[in-house]
Design an enzyme around this catalytic site. Sequence first.
Site: not given
Ligand code: UT7
Length: 310
Positions: A112, A235, A265
């Site tokens: 990215c 980005h 993204n």
């Molecule tokens: O270009 C570079 C590419 N990558 C990025 O930019 C990614 C950077 N990271 C992020 O943007 C964030 O970490 C995410 C959007 C991927 C995730 O957001 P988060 O606030 O960090 O969520 P989390 O991973 O801490 O997950 C929170 C909860 C989890 O459930 P529990 O364990 O709290 O029960 C996940 O299983 O949200 C759950 N979860 C979802 N729920 C509904 C994870 N993905 C999803 C989803 N829909 N798509």
Amino acid sequence: MNAGVLGIGRFLPEKILTNFDLEKMVDTSDEWIRSRTGIEERRIADDATKSSDMAYDAAVKALKNANLTAEDIDLIIVATVTPDTPFPSIACIIQERLGATRAAAMDVGAACAGFMYGMVTAKQFIESGTYNHVLVVGVEKLSKITDWKDRNTAVLFGDGAGAVVMGKVSEGRGILSFELGANGAGAKHLYQDEYIIMNGREVFKFAVRQMADSSVNVIEKAGLQKEDVDFLIPHQANIRIMEASRQRLGLPEEKMSKTIKKYGNTSSSSIPIALAEEVDAGKIKDDDVIVMVGFGGGLTWGAIALRWGR
Ligand code: UT7
């Protein structure tokens, strides 16, 4: 004389995939995606459309916008992690289609942050007097390496292309400063096996810190103050990551590009797509100072402070 942007173009596929469509594909919700990422919909290229097709379309528009022809181009740099095939490069494919017969051609892989790496490479050739015009394209067909059963990644990505033609610009305009960096120790957090594999939380932590630091670093390197910044093009990875940079620069909300809402993204194409949209919308005007900043798999990062205009 600085290297700057002479023309810009973008291509977005027509097909829209909304959060509501995704609700039917994986265990997720519009509310979750919207609040955690800022994304409402993304564009998906059809099977027949390759990365090189999107890159070509954006490049044609950028050349037209620059009032230049393909024969004027000395070098083509394409930033991508989704080439049609590992080789030939997309740069070579579009060199032939454009008729840019004089141009050298290569792809760069910095995920990215790739478009920042491409622009900084172009700057070196232009400011050294080696080349007059460099075409820099960011293009991704991430839909082909997305696991549509993995809710951790399926909700984030989209397809598209953006391009700039770079060359010498008037005194005081163009790239004022830049920063590029990498930390290979973080490679395990974001990579492609068959599909994109991501440790979202780790990438998030890295990105929040790095994007904010790099945004401030390029302003300092340019000898400017935060108050001098007119517009931020981060980005488009996650609205919460982007907000961290905006707040560190002390910019009001309307001074940051938020195309993530419509396009998700799009990796190395997200910065040029956002730049093209904001320029077309009249949000970026001649002599405005803009900061572009990206991060990605590798891990890599890059930022540029630029004074807009030819
Ligand atoms: O270009 C570079 C590419 N990558 C990025 O930019 C990614 C950077 N990271 C992020 O943007 C964030 O970490 C995410 C959007 C991927 C995730 O957001 P988060 O606030 O960090 O969520 P989390 O991973 O801490 O997950 C929170 C909860 C989890 O459930 P529990 O364990 O709290 O029960 C996940 O299983 O949200 C759950 N979860 C979802 N729920 C509904 C994870 N993905 C999803 C989803 N829909 N798509």
